[in-house]
Scaffold this motif. Structure first.
Motif, PDB file in Angstrom:
ATOM      1  N   THR A 245     -10.828  -0.524   3.591  1.00 64.64           N
ATOM      2  CA  THR A 245     -10.390  -0.383   2.122  1.00 64.64           C
ATOM      3  C   THR A 245      -9.544  -1.645   2.004  1.00 64.64           C
ATOM      4  O   THR A 245      -8.187  -1.754   2.367  1.00 64.64           O
ATOM      5  CB  THR A 245      -9.465   0.831   1.946  1.00 64.64           C
ATOM      6  OG1 THR A 245      -8.557   0.912   2.919  1.00 64.64           O
ATOM      7  CG2 THR A 245     -10.201   2.151   1.743  1.00 64.64           C
TER       8      THR A 245
ATOM      9  N   PHE B 161      -7.477  -3.894   0.113  1.00 64.09           N
ATOM     10  CA  PHE B 161      -6.446  -4.018  -1.007  1.00 64.09           C
ATOM     11  C   PHE B 161      -6.229  -5.593  -1.141  1.00 64.09           C
ATOM     12  O   PHE B 161      -6.411  -6.457  -0.245  1.00 64.09           O
ATOM     13  CB  PHE B 161      -5.055  -3.367  -0.654  1.00 64.09           C
ATOM     14  CG  PHE B 161      -5.281  -1.781  -0.676  1.00 64.09           C
ATOM     15  CD1 PHE B 161      -4.718  -1.152  -1.915  1.00 64.09           C
ATOM     16  CD2 PHE B 161      -5.735  -1.204   0.154  1.00 64.09           C
ATOM     17  CE1 PHE B 161      -4.993   0.389  -2.131  1.00 64.09           C
ATOM     18  CE2 PHE B 161      -5.972   0.192   0.123  1.00 64.09           C
ATOM     19  CZ  PHE B 161      -5.529   0.848  -1.016  1.00 64.09           C
TER      20      PHE B 161
ATOM     21  N   ILE C  34       0.736  -1.009  -0.032  1.00 63.75           N
ATOM     22  CA  ILE C  34      -0.023   0.065  -0.045  1.00 63.75           C
ATOM     23  C   ILE C  34       0.785   1.155   0.106  1.00 63.75           C
ATOM     24  O   ILE C  34       0.521   2.137  -0.777  1.00 63.75           O
ATOM     25  CB  ILE C  34      -0.991   0.036   1.123  1.00 63.75           C
ATOM     26  CG1 ILE C  34      -2.123  -1.164   1.063  1.00 63.75           C
ATOM     27  CG2 ILE C  34      -1.758   1.442   1.316  1.00 63.75           C
ATOM     28  CD1 ILE C  34      -2.756  -1.374   2.290  1.00 63.75           C
TER      29      ILE C  34
ATOM     30  N   VAL D  62      -8.843   5.547  -5.064  1.00 65.86           N
ATOM     31  CA  VAL D  62      -8.767   4.520  -5.637  1.00 65.86           C
ATOM     32  C   VAL D  62      -8.546   4.409  -6.993  1.00 65.86           C
ATOM     33  O   VAL D  62      -7.618   3.909  -7.516  1.00 65.86           O
ATOM     34  CB  VAL D  62      -9.732   3.336  -5.235  1.00 65.86           C
ATOM     35  CG1 VAL D  62      -9.638   1.894  -5.959  1.00 65.86           C
ATOM     36  CG2 VAL D  62      -9.795   3.044  -3.664  1.00 65.86           C
TER      37      VAL D  62
ATOM     38  N   GLU E 131     -12.617   0.200  -8.003  1.00 60.54           N
ATOM     39  CA  GLU E 131     -13.283  -0.248  -6.592  1.00 60.54           C
ATOM     40  C   GLU E 131     -14.529  -1.006  -6.806  1.00 60.54           C
ATOM     41  O   GLU E 131     -15.337  -0.635  -7.687  1.00 60.54           O
ATOM     42  CB  GLU E 131     -13.361   1.093  -5.972  1.00 60.54           C
ATOM     43  CG  GLU E 131     -14.566   1.854  -6.361  1.00 60.54           C
ATOM     44  CD  GLU E 131     -14.844   2.521  -7.437  1.00 60.54           C
ATOM     45  OE1 GLU E 131     -15.672   3.262  -7.928  1.00 60.54           O
ATOM     46  OE2 GLU E 131     -13.804   2.613  -8.078  1.00 60.54           O
TER      47      GLU E 131
ATOM     48  N   VAL F  97      -9.648  -2.779  -5.475  1.00 63.85           N
ATOM     49  CA  VAL F  97      -9.866  -2.425  -3.967  1.00 63.85           C
ATOM     50  C   VAL F  97     -11.383  -2.648  -3.605  1.00 63.85           C
ATOM     51  O   VAL F  97     -12.253  -2.062  -4.380  1.00 63.85           O
ATOM     52  CB  VAL F  97      -9.501  -0.949  -3.741  1.00 63.85           C
ATOM     53  CG1 VAL F  97      -9.632  -0.651  -2.294  1.00 63.85           C
ATOM     54  CG2 VAL F  97      -7.946  -0.820  -4.105  1.00 63.85           C
TER      55      VAL F  97
ATOM     56  N   VAL G 239      -0.105  -6.005  -3.950  1.00 64.77           N
ATOM     57  CA  VAL G 239      -0.840  -4.774  -3.886  1.00 64.77           C
ATOM     58  C   VAL G 239      -0.582  -4.068  -5.306  1.00 64.77           C
ATOM     59  O   VAL G 239      -1.533  -3.478  -5.917  1.00 64.77           O
ATOM     60  CB  VAL G 239      -0.730  -4.023  -2.904  1.00 64.77           C
ATOM     61  CG1 VAL G 239      -1.331  -2.318  -3.075  1.00 64.77           C
ATOM     62  CG2 VAL G 239      -1.413  -4.510  -1.500  1.00 64.77           C
TER      63      VAL G 239
ATOM     64  N   ASN H 275      -7.524  -2.134   6.337  1.00 61.04           N
ATOM     65  CA  ASN H 275      -7.248  -2.981   5.154  1.00 61.04           C
ATOM     66  C   ASN H 275      -7.935  -4.358   5.607  1.00 61.04           C
ATOM     67  O   ASN H 275      -7.579  -5.420   5.058  1.00 61.04           O
ATOM     68  CB  ASN H 275      -5.752  -2.997   4.920  1.00 61.04           C
ATOM     69  CG  ASN H 275      -5.411  -4.073   3.522  1.00 61.04           C
ATOM     70  OD1 ASN H 275      -6.110  -3.870   2.626  1.00 61.04           O
ATOM     71  ND2 ASN H 275      -4.608  -5.059   3.765  1.00 61.04           N
TER      72      ASN H 275
ATOM     73  N   LYS I  31      -6.520   1.758  -9.816  1.00 64.10           N
ATOM     74  CA  LYS I  31      -7.352   0.475  -9.646  1.00 64.10           C
ATOM     75  C   LYS I  31      -8.885   0.827  -9.774  1.00 64.10           C
ATOM     76  O   LYS I  31      -9.424   1.749  -9.890  1.00 64.10           O
ATOM     77  CB  LYS I  31      -7.126   0.188  -8.071  1.00 64.10           C
ATOM     78  CG  LYS I  31      -5.611  -0.360  -7.906  1.00 64.10           C
ATOM     79  CD  LYS I  31      -5.192  -0.937  -6.343  1.00 64.10           C
ATOM     80  CE  LYS I  31      -3.683  -0.932  -6.280  1.00 64.10           C
ATOM     81  NZ  LYS I  31      -3.242  -1.768  -7.314  1.00 64.10           N
TER      82      LYS I  31
END
Length: 294
Positions: free
Chosen positions: A146, A148, A25, A178, A185, A158, A152, A124, A183
């Protein structure tokens, strides 16, 4: 919101925990241009986290996934060992410590007391109740999950998990962050195992039961899912990558919440008791060398 734009990430991000997930992260936010502070319990642990981040950036450079030298990104990384050292103006704090509720609550409440009222707090966690974690905070509206995925930097997903009190503006800000990380989400209402762990663990547990019953070898089960269903990694190889101890803990939690269909197979319990935890120990359902990449 402090220091955010719809197109970017916060100027300053703090990550609590520099293990495999935390380091990934940190690397992701550094690559996106943020200043990042890594909070660890000791100076030795912080240095170990720094080493993981540096190694990850080196791999990304060698594979052509980042421009420039890792040193430029590492220059924006700070190390601290107490929440009181988190800088003013921190826009986001991501907790990435082991899946132990008491530990997560301790680090989240300490971080909340140290940062500004506008700071967003995130966990996480891959399976623990975001609602229960939020209940320990003074500003639960500024908290969410969140989730991940490992590794990562390479993962495209995510999983954002909302608690009943999560402020809609916080959710929208995190969705934007995000996206700025490159990425995709998904948004999931808080429930045991969320969407991904609930489905992924069930598949992994059934694969372990098939090995236990002698249906097929671990290699053949993984190949079946990789080639037959186009999974990028088979369920037993993924279990080795995540860690058998981690998967066991998640399964036990889901079994307590959702019933016997998530009860861990005896084979999983036995391997964990014997220390065969997957890639990190060199053996799980497959044999691993230190240089192996999943």
């Amino acid at each position: 919101m402090s220091e955010i734009t719809p197109q970017g990430v916060p100027d300053t991000v703090a990550v609590i925990g520099g293990g495999t997930m935390g380091a990934g992260i940190v690397q992701q936010f550094l690559t996106a241009g943020a200043n990042v502070v890594l909070l660890e319990a000791t100076a030795e642990a912080a240095q170990a986290g720094l080493g993981r981040v540096a190694a990850g950036l080196d791999r990304a450079r060698d594979r052509g996934r980042i421009d420039g030298e890792p040193a430029a990104s590492l220059a924006r990384l700070g190390l601290v060992t107490d929440a009181s050292e988190l800088p003013d103006g921190t826009g986001l704090v991501v907790e990435a410590v082991p899946e132990k509720p008491a530990l997560k609550i301790a680090v989240l409440t300490a971080a909340e007391a140290a940062v500004g009222e506008d700071t967003v707090l995130a966990s996480n966690t891959s399976s623990l109740s975001v609602t229960d974690l939020a209940a320990a905070l003074k500003r639960p509206g500024r908290f969410l999950g969140t989730h991940f995925f490992n590794p990562v930097p390479a993962s495209k997903l995510v999983e954002i998990v909302t608690a009943p009190e999560t402020d809609p503006d916080v959710l929208e800000a995190v969705r934007g962050w995000v996206g700025a990380l490159g990425k995709t989400e998904i948004v999931v209402r808080d429930s045991p195992g969320f969407a991904t762990s609930r489905l992924g663990v069930m598949l992994g547990l059934e694969a372990i039961r098939m090995v236990e019953e002698g249906v097929a070898s671990p290699a053949d089960i993984d190949t079946a899912m990789e080639l037959g269903y186009r999974h990028p990694m088979g369920p037993l190889k993924l279990t080795d990558l995540v860690g058998l101890d981690v998967r066991l803990a998640i399964a036990e939690h889901l079994a307590s919440e959702l019933g016997d269909r998530f009860s861990p197979p005896e084979l999983l319990r036995r391997k964990v008791a014997e220390g065969r935890l997957g890639r990190k120990s060199g053996e799980g359902f497959h044999l691993w060398d230190k240089g192996d990449k999943a």
